[in-house]
Design an enzyme around this catalytic site. Structure first.
Site, PDB file in Angstrom:
ATOM      1  N   LYS A  85       0.651  -1.184  -0.114  1.00 51.54           N
ATOM      2  CA  LYS A  85       0.181  -0.085  -0.152  1.00 51.54           C
ATOM      3  C   LYS A  85       0.748   1.081   0.087  1.00 51.54           C
ATOM      4  CE  LYS A  85      -3.940   1.668   2.963  1.00 51.54           C
ATOM      5  NZ  LYS A  85      -4.358   1.293   4.187  1.00 51.54           N
ATOM      6  N   SER A 160      -9.349   1.703   3.557  1.00 51.55           N
ATOM      7  CA  SER A 160      -8.535   2.444   2.701  1.00 51.55           C
ATOM      8  C   SER A 160      -7.790   1.678   1.859  1.00 51.55           C
ATOM      9  CB  SER A 160      -7.685   3.371   3.491  1.00 51.55           C
ATOM     10  OG  SER A 160      -6.846   2.721   4.273  1.00 51.55           O
ATOM     11  N   SER A 184      -9.682  -1.060   7.553  1.00 54.46           N
ATOM     12  CA  SER A 184      -9.259  -0.772   6.292  1.00 54.46           C
ATOM     13  C   SER A 184      -8.561  -2.091   5.760  1.00 54.46           C
ATOM     14  CB  SER A 184      -8.252   0.320   6.460  1.00 54.46           C
ATOM     15  OG  SER A 184      -8.822   1.640   6.448  1.00 54.46           O
TER      16      SER A 184
END
Length: 472
Positions: A85, A160, A184
């Protein structure tokens, strides 16, 4: 003679299977990396899962991995392509945090990146996230909308860590790093039809951050199978110097936990959210069907609700002040989205007594909530109260509408960030139009092992890794 593996089967093989195939010589690291780079080039323009792809570097590392394998190197992830990420530092690359507020390239790898590389993994790129990982959808002014491969033009990829979920679901990478400050990892795993475990607080180092969002954030991975996550955690778990938290050591490895029969367990089933939210009938049915499957596997499943109390005063100040902390470290905060600036302003106001009260109140509330485990070994809940919602639902909406929507999305997930204990989303059902619905398993503090064992049992019974989205 080894027969060539079908490229599509290889794309969806996952972390553990690809590691085994490379060790045995059935496939080469270069073959796997080239296959993924072709898929990313073909599919990602529509999905928008990757913020950046390290094609040349990944190919060079694949060739090095082949040499190491030939020399008998036994690194556990040797040659396996993964993604991280875009809130992790990769030396020499930009860390955008989902925004245009970033500065220069990172000077060093984050601790997780260092451990993945040491295990032989090849990082092929960085995945999209919501700006500063704030909202549970991945739609930003800076980088656009990330899409769900199960319904590219219709449904959210969650957030997220939406880019990581989308990339894994679409077979663009074997597994992907994800972080979780309120859901997330679990939210995007749920809508992607993947497995996502938020580990115990302190299980995986956050360095160079001693902590994140004042203890709310933990890090793990989104993967195709339970064993994939177990292999990943065995590689990255463990505290590093400077960490604010360190989890109690486990009795056995994560792989051992994932491959060990759980025995008969007492499991509580609850449809009670921690904050106001309506549970959709399809979600209710997914949880009830999972409970029935667990009963058929020999477990004692009964309805029982945790005593959450009022969660917002314990979660919101840590979250908002954490966003403010992140903003203050950015070179160009003026470039942030309006909503992000609004959260950061609130965080500045809540950084004193409200934050101290929120942190101080955690221990007693965790004891209160965890009384459910006096009589049960696991808790089964929805991951999300609703099926995956429409892509772009909150675009152009007011700050208040976005906040209310986000609160509802994380109604079953954020409380476990406050307590810091492990919780995982696993696929359970499909909507009528074929989009995944996940359910959540929560365990006692420091007991990822029970989640992995039961999730693997459910995976074998339901067979969810065989399902693939309609992108090929």
């Amino acid at each position: 003679m080894i027969r060539a593996m079908d490229p599509l089967d290889l794309a969806y093989a996952g972390v553990a299977r690809q590691a085994a195939l490379i060790r045995s010589g059935e496939v080469s690291p270069t073959e796997v990396v080239e296959m993924y780079l072709r898929r990313i080039e073909r599919l990602d323009p529509r999905l928008n899962a990757f913020r950046v792809v390290f094609a040349e570097r990944a190919l060079a590392e694949a060739r090095l991995a082949e040499g190491r394998r030939g020399a008998g190197n036994e690194r556990p992830l040797l040659g396996v392509p993964v993604a991280v990420k875009d809130n992790l530092d990769v030396a020499g690359e930009y860390t955008t945090m989902g925004s245009h507020a970033y500065g220069g390239p990172a000077g060093a790898d984050s601790e997780i990146v260092r451990r993945l590389k040491a295990a032989g993994a090849i990082i092929v790129g960085k995945t999209m996230l919501s700006e500063l990982a704030i909202f549970p959808w991945t739609e930003t002014a800076a980088w656009g909308m990330t899409r769900n491969p199960w319904a590219i033009d219709e449904r959210t990829a969650g957030g997220s860590s939406g880019g990581s979920g989308s990339a894994v679901a679409a077979g663009l990478v074997a597994g992907a790093h994800a972080s979780d400050g309120g859901g997330s990892i679990r939210v995007p795993a749920s809508v992607a039809g993947a497995f996502g475990l938020k580990p115990q607080r302190g299980r995986v180092s956050l360095m160079p951050d001693a902590h994140h969002w004042h203890g709310l954030s933990q890090v793990g991975a989104i993967t195709r199978t339970v064993l994939d996550t177990a292999v990943w955690l065995d590689v990255v778990a463990g505290a590093a110097p400077g960490d604010a938290h360190a989890a109690a050591p486990l009795e056995r490895s994560f792989v051992e936990a994932a491959t060990r029969a759980p025995g008969k367990l007492r499991i509580a089933m609850s449809l009670k959210p921690a904050v106001p939210a309506r549970v959709h009938p399809l979600v209710r049915r997914a949880v009830e069907d999972t409970a029935e499957t667990l009963r058929s596997l020999g477990h004692d499943v009964r309805e029982a609700d945790p005593d959450y109390g009022l969660m917002q005063p314990l979660f919101f100040p840590r979250w908002a002040r954490g966003v403010r902390d992140d903003m203050e470290r950015l070179p160009h905060p003026e470039r942030l989205e309006r909503r992000t600036k609004h959260v950061a302003r609130i965080g500045k106001l809540l950084g004193g007594a409200p934050l101290r009260r929120a942190i101080a109140g955690e221990a007693a509330r965790a004891r209160q909530i965890n009384r459910i485990f006096d009589d049960h070994d696991l808790l089964l809940t929805p991951t999300l109260p609703m099926p995956p919602w429409e892509l772009g639902k909150f675009e152009g909406r007011s700050f208040g509408a976005a906040m209310m929507g986000a609160s509802e999305v994380v109604a079953f997930t954020s409380q476990w960030n406050v307590t810091g204990q492990p919780a995982a989303s696993l696929p359970a059902a499909l909507t009528d139009d074929g989009v995944p619905i996940g359910v959540q398993l929560i365990a006692r503090p420091n007991d990822e092992a029970t989640i992995l064992s039961v999730a693997a049992q459910l995976e074998a019974e339901i067979g969810w890794p065989a399902r693939r989205p309609p992108v090929d």
